[in-house]
Scaffold this active site. Structure first.
Site, PDB file in Angstrom:
ATOM      1  N   GLY A 143       1.567 -28.923 -16.848  1.00  0.00           N
ATOM      2  CA  GLY A 143       2.136 -27.439 -16.690  1.00  0.00           C
ATOM      3  C   GLY A 143       1.176 -26.417 -17.690  1.00  0.00           C
ATOM      4  O   GLY A 143       0.173 -26.826 -17.825  1.00  0.00           O
ATOM      5  N   SER A 144       1.680 -25.470 -18.160  1.00  0.00           N
ATOM      6  CA  SER A 144       1.333 -24.535 -19.094  1.00  0.00           C
ATOM      7  C   SER A 144       0.205 -25.268 -20.238  1.00  0.00           C
ATOM      8  O   SER A 144      -0.645 -24.115 -20.625  1.00  0.00           O
ATOM      9  CB  SER A 144       1.973 -23.541 -19.523  1.00  0.00           C
ATOM     10  OG  SER A 144       2.789 -23.048 -18.513  1.00  0.00           O
ATOM     11  N   CYS A 145       0.431 -26.380 -20.570  1.00  0.00           N
ATOM     12  CA  CYS A 145      -0.335 -26.870 -21.512  1.00  0.00           C
ATOM     13  C   CYS A 145      -1.692 -26.881 -21.179  1.00  0.00           C
ATOM     14  O   CYS A 145      -2.693 -26.878 -21.730  1.00  0.00           O
ATOM     15  CB  CYS A 145       0.131 -28.315 -22.096  1.00  0.00           C
ATOM     16  SG  CYS A 145       1.840 -28.405 -22.833  1.00  0.00           S
TER      17      CYS A 145
ATOM     18  N   LYS B 261      -3.241 -24.775 -19.975  1.00  0.00           N
ATOM     19  CA  LYS B 261      -3.747 -23.531 -19.867  1.00  0.00           C
ATOM     20  C   LYS B 261      -4.726 -23.438 -21.218  1.00  0.00           C
ATOM     21  O   LYS B 261      -5.736 -22.641 -21.164  1.00  0.00           O
ATOM     22  CB  LYS B 261      -3.012 -22.266 -20.030  1.00  0.00           C
ATOM     23  CG  LYS B 261      -2.171 -21.902 -18.808  1.00  0.00           C
ATOM     24  CD  LYS B 261      -0.904 -21.163 -19.006  1.00  0.00           C
ATOM     25  CE  LYS B 261      -0.303 -21.037 -17.554  1.00  0.00           C
ATOM     26  NZ  LYS B 261       0.902 -20.493 -17.660  1.00  0.00           N
TER      27      LYS B 261
END
Lengths: 583, 233
Positions: free
Chosen positions: A294-296, A298
């Site tokens: 997921g957003s990790c 980013k």
């Protein structure tokens, strides 16, 4: 006959007499032709005697040599017979501070030779009475069989051994064996693994270092710190309980060396009771499991965008409309109706913005950098349970956009922590290890991004904690005051929807947080993942990372930092604020 | 007839054989002793191994944490409990003056349920040594603040007797000067009225502060502070 003073036999053996009294006139004189023959015989005798003397002399010299002069050189046979070295035991495993994680104890195992037993039934009855966990019928069946070697019970306690010995049953014997003990129980279960009944490693370190543990007696020192391991396990257990989750994983990594100070996967098992282990508890989520982070991701996406030079820090992107590509629609959790710059996209964790940033650098750059970050091949780690990533093939334009916010490429927590350690520590990547590194040891290093990009990412990660998605966990409560002392954690939340069937399940989440501290000069990376959390009252029904994983990381850091010797600093100290300011 | 020499030789042989047998028996004896010693060493090694395992087992962090929560009021150090060395005021010139108040005045908040104690384990790597030079303003000093009376869980007294709460005991008369060394703290410990149950540093601290509602650092890393005080004198 002779009267020589020291002649034992009375005969003149050495012929001393003759030397003392030169023979002028023989006592017996033969005046016949045999004289010559006699003289000849005498001289032959002399030669023989000389030869014997020589041989005996040599033996004497040799004797003196071995017995007197070469004393030390000769093997001390008596000593070597009794001073046997201890029977080869499996080496201990300790944590980085020398706390025992696994050791071997000598135990006795009882076995029987039924042919030597007088009354088999009586023996079985007595044995079962002494060792209540045995089954009478089973023991009797074994003893009545044809075998001349039957295990009664292995690894008896000293008391049990004494009791069985006291029964005095003929035909029951003991064999000295070794039993593996894990004093810390399930605390390091996935890490250490376990051994079988014959002391062969079956999992984890026990399996991968099986040969080393058998051959070298020195303890094997791991990089793990039991205290941090305990904190990690406790807090993840807490998060799993609070949010009614199915599992979790956590890592603490030393940024400067790549050493893993803690590695937890829950649910776990008791290595002392392998019978209760099931597939779920056996599975190592920290290394074997691969997940869409997921957003990790980013963190990596932003690092790639800045490092490749295709995106500037102050560049803005239109994030006001969901992004449609193929059958997918990319949208944000908290949609905004304005343009956001890179810092805002990172702070608010905008999927649309991240995807648009990825669009600018393209597939090739993304794949190349993901390779550099070690996301495309299985990481090297000292345990057998290491999972390889699920790399999309082919790498479609859709993949480009989804990987930007951590979907479509599944990696293990180890890979995630290692790459984030590289991002925060000046862009230098070091492989993760479970063994303690000697100070001054050569650590393989590869540069993945520039120090400048790394510095920017540190500031962005701090921003997430002070003003972004991590602020609920790190910014409230007793930490509100401006002069609060703080460990300067920075990080990124990541909430991924779990794959179910062909699509994603909206309600089935995986919350993770990857952080580092202190952000001014990161020394430790902390990763926490909670699998399928469900919102509760305290989190207002939310099960996103900011409510689940980030608070756990906060609690872990607040307990671990004093142990690690990280000094807290005043949060709003002008120097700190300046160091973390984005310009 | 046996000559003189014969007799002498016979004597020598007897003596030699006597010495030989004696030596041989000695060697046998020593060998037995040696092997018994070796067996003993083996046994001792095994017991050491068992004891080490036992020690590790008893030091299980989970167990230590439970014991620490039950039997002491010590909790994991919080960031708020640490004070920069610069924030500790110098000792005033006149010794009769009031006790200087430490900089961070926020009282220790009640320990939230979500933050139970960490293990106070053998900590070879923990580096809380406040040993930097006093001139450095950023240096941290560990100052264990006495917990609030409310948070200080009473030390359990054995046998179901009512526990001796810190409130019940008389507040200790604190000397005019702040307790600035372990030695002085120990002296104040001796002066304190006997507390039922176990006396811990924290419980004494709690009773000491019971009288003066404000939390204060009672135990400051000895060396640096006395160095600082020495410099101030």
């Amino acid at each position: 006959m002779s009267d020589a003073p020291f002649s034992l036999t009375g005969f003149d053996i050495a012929g001393m007499e003759r030397i003392q009294a030169p023979r002028s006139e023989g006592r017996v004189r033969l005046n016949n032709p045999a004289t010559h023959a006699l003289e000849q015989g005498r001289s032959r005798l002399l030669v023989t005697a000389a030869l014997f003397a020589l041989a005996l002399g040599a033996i004497g010299v040799r004797l003196a040599d071995t017995m007197v002069f070469r004393r030390e050189v000769e093997a001390p046979t008596a000593d070597s017979a009794t001073a046997r070295p201890a029977p080869i035991t499996r080496a201990e495993i300790t944590d980085r501070n020398g706390v025992l994680l696994a050791t071997s104890l000598a135990t006795a195992s009882a076995y029987a030779d039924p042919k030597l037993m007088i009354d088999v039934e009586d023996a079985a009855r007595k044995l079962v009475a002494t060792l209540p966990d045995l089954d009478y019928r089973q023991v009797l069946k074994d003893l009545k069989g044809d075998k001349r070697f039957v295990w009664i019970k292995r690894n008896l306690t000293p008391r049990q051994e004494f009791e069985v010995n006291k029964l005095g049953i003929p035909g029951v014997f003991f064999q000295q064996e070794e039993h593996r003990i894990y004093p810390q129980g399930s605390l390091t279960a996935h890490l250490i693994g376990l051994t079988g009944i014959d002391n062969n490693g079956l999992m984890g370190i026990e399996q991968s270092f099986d040969k080393r543990l058998r051959e070298k007696p020195e303890p094997l020192r791991l990089s793990i710190d039991v205290r941090l391991q305990h904190i990690m396990r406790k807090e993840i257990t807490q998060a799993i309980q609070d949010f009614n989750a199915i599992g979790g994983a956590g890592l603490i990594m030393d940024v400067k060396t790549g050493e893993l100070l803690s590695m937890v996967s829950l649910p776990d098992f008791d290595p002392q009771n392998p019978g209760e282990m099931n597939d779920e508890s056996k599975f190592n989520r920290a290394t074997l499991g691969v997940y869409e982070m997921g957003s990790c991701f980013k963190i990596l996406n932003t690092a790639i965008a800045l490092e490749s030079g295709t995106v500037k820090l102050h560049e803005s992107f239109d994030t006001s409309h969901p992004l449609k590509i193929g059958r997918f629609t990319i949208h944000d959790d908290e949609p905004v109706n304005y343009w956001m710059d890179v810092a805002d996209i990172f702070r608010k964790s905008s999927n649309i913005g991240s995807a648009k940033m990825a669009e600018k650098f393209g597939i090739d750059v993304q794949r190349e950098y993901m390779g550099r970050f070690g996301m495309l091949k299985a990481p090297s780690l000292e345990i057998p349970e290491v999972g390889g990533p699920l790399v999309p093939n082919p790498w479609r334009p859709t993949t480009l956009l989804t990987v930007a916010f951590g979907h479509g490429l599944s990696v293990s927590p180890i890979q995630m922590a290692t790459s984030v350690a590289a991002v925060v520590d000046g862009g230098i990547m070091r492989p993760a290890t479970l063994l303690k590194r000697d100070p001054g040891a050569d650590i393989p290093e590869t540069r993945v991004i520039s120090p400048q990009t790394s510095a920017t990412l540190r500031k962005l990660m701090r921003l997430v904690v002070t003003e972004g998605t991590g602020k609920t966990a790190f910014g409230t409560g007793e930490l509100k005051a401006a002069d609060t002392l703080d460990y300067l954690v920075g990080g990124k939340t990541g909430t991924a929807e779990k794959v179910s069937g062909k699509g994603y399940a909206r309600k089935s989440l995986r919350s993770s947080f990857v952080g580092a501290f202190p952000m001014t000069d990161p020394r430790y990376v902390v990763f926490v993942m909670v699998d399928e959390p469900h919102g509760n009252k305290k989190s207002f029904g939310f099960a996103t990372a900011g409510w689940v994983a980030a608070p756990a990381v906060q609690r872990i850091v607040w307990q671990a930092a004093p142990l690690l010797g990280v000094k807290p600093v005043v949060r709003n100290d002008p120097e700190v604020l300046q160091a973390m300011a984005i310009n | 007839m046996i000559g003189k020499s014969t007799l002498v030789w016979l004597c020598l042989a007897t003596v030699a054989s006597g010495i030989l047998y004696h030596t041989s028996y000695r060697v046998q004896e020593e060998q037995e002793h040696l092997s018994s010693l070796n067996r003993q060493i083996q046994q001792e090694r095994q017991s050491i191994q068992v004891l080490r395992a036992e020690w590790a087992y008893l030091n299980d962090p989970t167990r230590l944490e439970r014991l620490a929560t039950e039997h002491s009021t010590l909790r994991p150090t919080k960031a708020a409990q640490m004070v920069a060395l610069a924030a500790i005021p110098d000792r005033p010139e006149a010794p009769a003056q009031a006790v200087p108040t430490p900089a961070p005045s926020t009282p220790t908040p009640a320990a939230p349920a979500s933050q139970p104690a960490t293990k106070p384990a053998p900590a070879p790597e923990s580096t809380y040594v406040a040993s930097a030079a006093p001139a450095r303003p950023q240096t941290m000093v560990v100052a264990l603040k006495a917990p609030d009376v409310q948070t200080a869980t009473p030390v359990k007294a054995g046998g179901g007797k009512p526990a001796a709460t810190p409130k019940a005991t008389k507040p200790v008369e604190r000397p005019a000067d702040r307790v600035d060394s372990i030695g002085a703290l120990m002296a104040s410990l001796d002066a304190a009225p006997p507390v039922k149950g176990k006396v811990t540093l924290a419980s004494v601290g709690a009773s000491a502060t019971a009288g003066q509602k404000k939390a204060q650092p009672i135990l400051v890393a000895e060396q640096t502070l006395s160095a600082k005080l020495g410099a101030a004198r």
